[in-house]
Design a protein around this motif. Structure first.
Motif, PDB file in Angstrom:
ATOM      1  N   PHE A 119     -29.188  12.772 -40.005  1.00 33.56           N
ATOM      2  CA  PHE A 119     -29.414  14.027 -39.255  1.00 33.56           C
ATOM      3  C   PHE A 119     -28.371  14.621 -38.908  1.00 33.56           C
ATOM      4  O   PHE A 119     -27.941  15.852 -39.079  1.00 33.56           O
ATOM      5  CB  PHE A 119     -30.628  13.659 -38.249  1.00 33.56           C
ATOM      6  N   LEU A 120     -27.355  13.987 -38.169  1.00 28.89           N
ATOM      7  CA  LEU A 120     -26.157  14.590 -37.580  1.00 28.89           C
ATOM      8  C   LEU A 120     -25.332  15.039 -38.550  1.00 28.89           C
ATOM      9  O   LEU A 120     -24.441  15.987 -38.539  1.00 28.89           O
ATOM     10  CB  LEU A 120     -25.603  13.641 -36.860  1.00 28.89           C
ATOM     11  N   ALA A 121     -25.203  14.329 -39.875  1.00 34.99           N
ATOM     12  CA  ALA A 121     -24.413  14.579 -40.944  1.00 34.99           C
ATOM     13  C   ALA A 121     -24.843  16.073 -41.474  1.00 34.99           C
ATOM     14  O   ALA A 121     -24.014  16.885 -41.865  1.00 34.99           O
ATOM     15  CB  ALA A 121     -24.441  13.748 -42.050  1.00 34.99           C
ATOM     16  N   GLU A 122     -26.050  16.342 -41.772  1.00 41.63           N
ATOM     17  CA  GLU A 122     -26.555  17.738 -42.184  1.00 41.63           C
ATOM     18  C   GLU A 122     -26.313  18.681 -41.048  1.00 41.63           C
ATOM     19  O   GLU A 122     -25.628  19.592 -41.500  1.00 41.63           O
ATOM     20  CB  GLU A 122     -28.208  17.561 -42.380  1.00 41.63           C
ATOM     21  N   LEU A 123     -26.341  18.297 -39.822  1.00 40.07           N
ATOM     22  CA  LEU A 123     -25.975  19.483 -38.791  1.00 40.07           C
ATOM     23  C   LEU A 123     -24.631  19.530 -38.684  1.00 40.07           C
ATOM     24  O   LEU A 123     -24.153  21.134 -38.764  1.00 40.07           O
ATOM     25  CB  LEU A 123     -26.608  18.780 -37.298  1.00 40.07           C
ATOM     26  N   PHE A 124     -23.738  18.784 -38.769  1.00 38.18           N
ATOM     27  CA  PHE A 124     -22.401  18.843 -38.604  1.00 38.18           C
ATOM     28  C   PHE A 124     -21.957  19.605 -40.183  1.00 38.18           C
ATOM     29  O   PHE A 124     -20.789  20.432 -40.158  1.00 38.18           O
ATOM     30  CB  PHE A 124     -21.515  17.859 -38.599  1.00 38.18           C
ATOM     31  N   GLY A 125     -22.734  19.273 -41.167  1.00 39.06           N
ATOM     32  CA  GLY A 125     -22.231  19.969 -42.616  1.00 39.06           C
ATOM     33  C   GLY A 125     -22.552  21.517 -42.296  1.00 39.06           C
ATOM     34  O   GLY A 125     -21.715  22.496 -42.631  1.00 39.06           O
ATOM     35  N   LEU A 126     -23.561  21.807 -41.694  1.00 32.90           N
ATOM     36  CA  LEU A 126     -24.049  23.317 -41.283  1.00 32.90           C
ATOM     37  C   LEU A 126     -23.117  23.836 -40.387  1.00 32.90           C
ATOM     38  O   LEU A 126     -22.614  25.230 -40.855  1.00 32.90           O
ATOM     39  CB  LEU A 126     -25.397  23.305 -40.547  1.00 32.90           C
ATOM     40  N   GLY A 128     -20.202  23.417 -40.574  1.00 35.52           N
ATOM     41  CA  GLY A 128     -18.752  23.520 -41.259  1.00 35.52           C
ATOM     42  C   GLY A 128     -17.810  22.342 -40.899  1.00 35.52           C
ATOM     43  O   GLY A 128     -16.841  22.173 -41.461  1.00 35.52           O
ATOM     44  N   MET A 129     -18.265  21.384 -40.085  1.00 32.54           N
ATOM     45  CA  MET A 129     -17.396  20.160 -39.946  1.00 32.54           C
ATOM     46  C   MET A 129     -17.488  19.075 -40.991  1.00 32.54           C
ATOM     47  O   MET A 129     -17.952  18.149 -40.694  1.00 32.54           O
ATOM     48  CB  MET A 129     -17.794  19.852 -38.473  1.00 32.54           C
ATOM     49  N   THR A 130     -16.805  19.412 -42.119  1.00 36.58           N
ATOM     50  CA  THR A 130     -17.043  18.460 -43.177  1.00 36.58           C
ATOM     51  C   THR A 130     -16.454  17.040 -43.192  1.00 36.58           C
ATOM     52  O   THR A 130     -17.341  16.301 -43.522  1.00 36.58           O
ATOM     53  CB  THR A 130     -16.425  19.251 -44.572  1.00 36.58           C
ATOM     54  N   GLY A 131     -15.395  16.884 -42.424  1.00 38.49           N
ATOM     55  CA  GLY A 131     -14.937  15.657 -42.413  1.00 38.49           C
ATOM     56  C   GLY A 131     -15.876  14.730 -41.553  1.00 38.49           C
ATOM     57  O   GLY A 131     -16.221  13.578 -42.091  1.00 38.49           O
ATOM     58  N   VAL A 132     -16.317  15.110 -40.551  1.00 33.89           N
ATOM     59  CA  VAL A 132     -17.285  14.352 -39.609  1.00 33.89           C
ATOM     60  C   VAL A 132     -18.733  14.017 -40.354  1.00 33.89           C
ATOM     61  O   VAL A 132     -19.087  12.987 -40.582  1.00 33.89           O
ATOM     62  CB  VAL A 132     -17.893  15.003 -38.374  1.00 33.89           C
ATOM     63  N   ALA A 133     -19.046  15.252 -41.044  1.00 37.83           N
ATOM     64  CA  ALA A 133     -20.355  15.154 -42.000  1.00 37.83           C
ATOM     65  C   ALA A 133     -20.010  13.991 -42.964  1.00 37.83           C
ATOM     66  O   ALA A 133     -20.957  13.052 -43.173  1.00 37.83           O
ATOM     67  CB  ALA A 133     -20.566  16.415 -42.532  1.00 37.83           C
ATOM     68  N   VAL A 134     -18.899  13.749 -43.676  1.00 41.16           N
ATOM     69  CA  VAL A 134     -19.038  12.794 -44.562  1.00 41.16           C
ATOM     70  C   VAL A 134     -18.568  11.614 -44.169  1.00 41.16           C
ATOM     71  O   VAL A 134     -19.472  10.642 -44.667  1.00 41.16           O
ATOM     72  CB  VAL A 134     -17.388  13.204 -45.390  1.00 41.16           C
ATOM     73  N   TRP A 135     -18.170  11.296 -43.013  1.00 43.67           N
ATOM     74  CA  TRP A 135     -18.176   9.972 -42.475  1.00 43.67           C
ATOM     75  C   TRP A 135     -19.600   9.773 -42.079  1.00 43.67           C
ATOM     76  O   TRP A 135     -20.129   8.524 -42.346  1.00 43.67           O
ATOM     77  CB  TRP A 135     -17.269  10.186 -41.210  1.00 43.67           C
ATOM     78  N   LEU A 136     -20.192  10.581 -41.557  1.00 40.04           N
ATOM     79  CA  LEU A 136     -21.811  10.238 -41.075  1.00 40.04           C
ATOM     80  C   LEU A 136     -22.541   9.840 -42.242  1.00 40.04           C
ATOM     81  O   LEU A 136     -23.818   9.243 -42.186  1.00 40.04           O
ATOM     82  CB  LEU A 136     -22.240  11.565 -40.551  1.00 40.04           C
ATOM     83  N   GLU A 137     -22.539  10.459 -43.581  1.00 45.01           N
ATOM     84  CA  GLU A 137     -23.377  10.254 -44.374  1.00 45.01           C
ATOM     85  C   GLU A 137     -22.954   9.223 -45.309  1.00 45.01           C
ATOM     86  O   GLU A 137     -23.333   8.834 -46.464  1.00 45.01           O
ATOM     87  CB  GLU A 137     -23.853  11.452 -45.395  1.00 45.01           C
ATOM     88  N   THR A 138     -21.718   8.409 -45.144  1.00 45.71           N
ATOM     89  CA  THR A 138     -21.380   7.687 -46.184  1.00 45.71           C
ATOM     90  C   THR A 138     -21.421   6.171 -45.299  1.00 45.71           C
ATOM     91  O   THR A 138     -21.166   5.938 -44.310  1.00 45.71           O
ATOM     92  CB  THR A 138     -19.725   7.710 -46.150  1.00 45.71           C
ATOM     93  N   PHE A 139     -22.122   5.352 -46.338  1.00 47.21           N
ATOM     94  CA  PHE A 139     -22.291   4.205 -45.812  1.00 47.21           C
ATOM     95  C   PHE A 139     -21.279   2.949 -45.272  1.00 47.21           C
ATOM     96  O   PHE A 139     -20.241   3.043 -45.992  1.00 47.21           O
ATOM     97  CB  PHE A 139     -23.162   3.171 -46.950  1.00 47.21           C
ATOM     98  N   SER A 140     -20.967   2.751 -44.196  1.00 49.42           N
ATOM     99  CA  SER A 140     -20.035   2.109 -43.530  1.00 49.42           C
ATOM    100  C   SER A 140     -20.564   0.853 -42.547  1.00 49.42           C
ATOM    101  O   SER A 140     -21.557   1.292 -41.802  1.00 49.42           O
ATOM    102  CB  SER A 140     -18.797   2.918 -43.052  1.00 49.42           C
ATOM    103  N   LEU A 141     -19.750   0.018 -42.376  1.00 48.52           N
ATOM    104  CA  LEU A 141     -20.206  -1.059 -41.252  1.00 48.52           C
ATOM    105  C   LEU A 141     -20.301  -0.494 -39.852  1.00 48.52           C
ATOM    106  O   LEU A 141     -20.994  -0.731 -39.142  1.00 48.52           O
ATOM    107  CB  LEU A 141     -19.213  -2.276 -41.388  1.00 48.52           C
TER     108      LEU A 141
END
Ligand code: TRP
Length: 448
Positions: A119-126, A128-141
Motif C-alpha cells: 500500500f505504501l509502495a503504491e502511495l510513494f510511487g504516486l 514520485g518517490m521511486t526509491g522508497v517505493a522500490v524498497w517497499l515492494e521488494t521482498f526483503s527480510l
C-alpha cells in the motif's frame, strides 16, 4: 464479573465486527485465486454448498455456546460439559483452539504486513518517490520484520481498547470503507480490455477438477477459514452479543456477507489477472496453469498497476489499502481469542494482556520469517487445513452430544422466542449431531 465483560452495543456492531472477522484475505485473495485454478464456477458451487451446509451450522454452534457461557473457549466448553470425560477434555480442546488462533495470527500478520508495505509502495510511487517505493515492494527480510511488527502493533492497539471502543468501533468504521472500495475497484477493472476473459474463467464451471477429494478438503478448509471457525473467534464474539438478539438471524447475516464478498472479490481478481495478461504481464506458470496465490497478488497485480500509469497507481493504492483493512479487521478477531482468555483466566488488565500476548505472538511471527521456507507453509497447513475443521467438529460434538438439548433450545429462544417451531430448529440439532461431524471426518480422513 458479568458486568465487567465487554458487549457489542448494537446488532449492527456485532454484524460488522463478525463480518469484519470473516471477511479477510481468505475472501479477497484466497477464494478468488483458488477458484481461478480449480475449475472456476464449479469450485464456487462446491464452496457455496460447503459454506451453507457445513460452515453455517458450525458457526451457529459457536455463537450459541459463546453467548450461553459468556466466556472464552476453555470456560465455555467446560460450562456445557455434562460428564467427567467432557469436563477433562474441555480445557484441552478449548486451549488448543486458543493456540491455533494465535498461530493463525502469527502468519496472518506477516501477510498483513506485506499488504501494508505494498500500500505504501503504491502511495510513494504516486508521489514520485521511486526509491522508497522500490524498497517497499521488494521482498526483503528487513521489510518483512518491520511491517509484521507494525501490523501486529496496530492489531494490539485496537484490541487493547476493548470490545466496544476497539473491535466494534473500528469494524463499523472500516467495513463500509472496505465494501465501497471493493465495489468501485471491481466496476473499474471490469470495464478494462481483457476483463471478459477473466470473467469467463471465473464463471464457466469445470467439474472435472472441482469434485476431487483433495479439492473438497481445500474448499472446506477455505470455508472454515473464511468464517473464522473452530478456534473460538466466533464463540468469543458470540459471548458479547446481547440476549435480546436472534442468533440464527445474526449468523445468517454474517454468512451471507462473508460469501457475497468472496464472490464479489472474484469479479475483481480474475478479470484483473486477464487485464494484466492483455497488458503483457505473464500470468501462467511454466506448466501452463495460472500463477497462484502470492505471486499473483505481489507480482502480477503490481506489474499491472505499473503498466496503466497514473490511474494504475491510484487503483494500486486503493487495492492494497483494501487488502490491509480486510486483514486488520480479521487479525483483531484472532488476537481477541488469547487476550480474552488471558484476561478471564488471570488478573491481568486487558491493556497489559494485549501487549504481552501480542508481543509473544510477534516472536512466533519473527521465528517464521527467519525460517520462512520450512515454517510458513507448514504453519498454514497445520492450522487451517487440519486443526480448524477438527476443532469445528469437536465443538459440534460438544453442542450436540455433550450439552443438554433443553439448554441449547433455551439459549436459542432468547431473542427468537418462536424458534421451537422454526425450520432452523427442525433441522439444525440433528444436523450438527450427525451430518456435520461425519462429513467433516470423512473429508478429513480422505485428505491423508
Ligand atoms: N476469516 C478471515 C479471512 O477470511 C481470517 C480469520 C479471522 C480467521 N479470524 C479467524 C481464520 C479465526 C481462522 C480463525 O481471512
Amino acid at each position: 464479573m458479568q458486568q465487567t465483560r465487554g458487549r457489542f452495543s448494537s446488532r449492527l456492531g456485532f454484524v460488522l465486527a463478525a463480518a469484519g472477522s470473516a471477511v479477510g484475505l481468505g475472501n479477497i485473495w484466497g477464494f478468488p485465486t483458488q477458484a481461478a485454478s480449480n475449475g472456476g464456477a464449479a469450485f464456487l458451487l462446491v464452496y457455496l454448498a460447503l459454506a451453507f451446509c457445513l460452515a453455517y451450522p458450525v458457526l451457529m454452534t459457536e455463537l450459541v455456546i459463546g453467548r450461553y457461557a459468556r466466556g472464552n473457549p476453555i470456560t465455555a466448553l467446560t460450562a456445557v460439559s455434562s460428564n467427567a470425560l467432557s469436563r477433562v477434555l474441555a480445557p484441552v480442546i478449548g486451549g488448543f483452539g486458543v493456540v491455533v488462533a494465535s498461530l493463525i495470527l502469527s502468519f496472518y500478520c506477516i501477510v498483513g504486513g506485506w499488504m501494508m508495505s505494498h500500500f505504501l509502495a503504491e502511495l510513494f510511487g504516486l508521489l514520485g518517490m521511486t526509491g522508497v517505493a522500490v524498497w517497499l515492494e521488494t521482498f526483503s527480510l528487513s521489510r518483512s520484520l518491520l511491517f509484521t511488527a507494525l501490523f501486529m502493533l496496530l492489531t494490539i492497539r485496537i484490541i487493547s481498547q476493548g470490545v466496544e471502543s476497539g473491535i466494534e468501533r473500528w469494524s463499523t468504521r472500516l467495513m463500509p470503507l472496505l465494501l465501497t472500495m471493493l465495489v468501485l475497484l471491481t466496476l473499474y477493472v471490469i470495464t478494462m480490455d481483457g476483463a471478459m476473459e477473466g470473467l469467463r474463467v471465473y464463471l464457466i464451471p469445470d467439474f472435472s477438477i472441482a469434485l476431487s477429494p483433495s479439492l473438497i478438503i481445500k474448499a472446506l478448509g477455505s470455508a472454515f477459514f473464511s468464517l473464522s471457525l473452530g478456534v473460538g473467534t466466533m464463540l468469543i464474539y458470540g459471548s458479547y452479543i446481547d440476549d435480546s438478539e436472534s442468533l440464527p438471524k445474526l449468523g445468517t447475516q454474517v454468512t451471507i456477507i462473508d460469501i457475497s464478498i468472496a464472490v464479489l472479490a472474484g469479479f475483481l481478481i480474475l478479470p484483473a489477472m486477464y487485464v494484466a495478461l492483455h497488458n503483457g504481464v505473464e500470468i501462467f506458470s511454466e506448466n501452463g496453469s495460472l500463477i497462484s496465490e502470492d505471486t499473483l497478488i505481489f507480482t502480477v497485480l503490481p506489474a499491472l498497476f505499473d503498466k496503466i500509469g497514473l490511474a494504475g497507481g491510484v487503483v494500486g493504492t486503493f487495492f492494497f489499502m483494501l487488502m490491509s483493512i480486510a486483514a486488520l479487521t480479521s487479525s483483531i478477531s484472532m488476537l481477541e481469542v488469547p487476550v480474552a482468555t488471558a484476561v478471564e483466566k488471570s488478573s491481568l488488565q486487558r491493556n497489559v494482556a494485549s501487549y504481552a500476548v501480542g508481543g509473544a505472538i510477534l516472536l512466533v511471527s519473527i521465528t517464521i520469517i527467519m525460517n520462512f521456507e520450512q515454517l510458513f507453509g507448514a504453519v498454514i497447513a497445520f492450522t487451517t487445513r487440519y486443526s480448524q475443521p477438527l476443532l469445528g467438529m469437536l465443538i459440534c460434538i460438544y453442542v450436540a452430544w455433550v450439552w443438554n438439548r433443553g439448554e441449547v433450545l433455551q439459549q436459542l429462544q432468547k431473542g427468537s422466542p418462536d424458534i421451537e417451531t422454526s425450520t432452523f430448529w427442525r433441522i439444525w440439532p440433528a444436523y450438527i449431531k450427525y451430518v456435520c461431524p461425519l462429513v467433516i471426518l470423512i473429508i478429513f480422513v480422505q485428505s491423508f
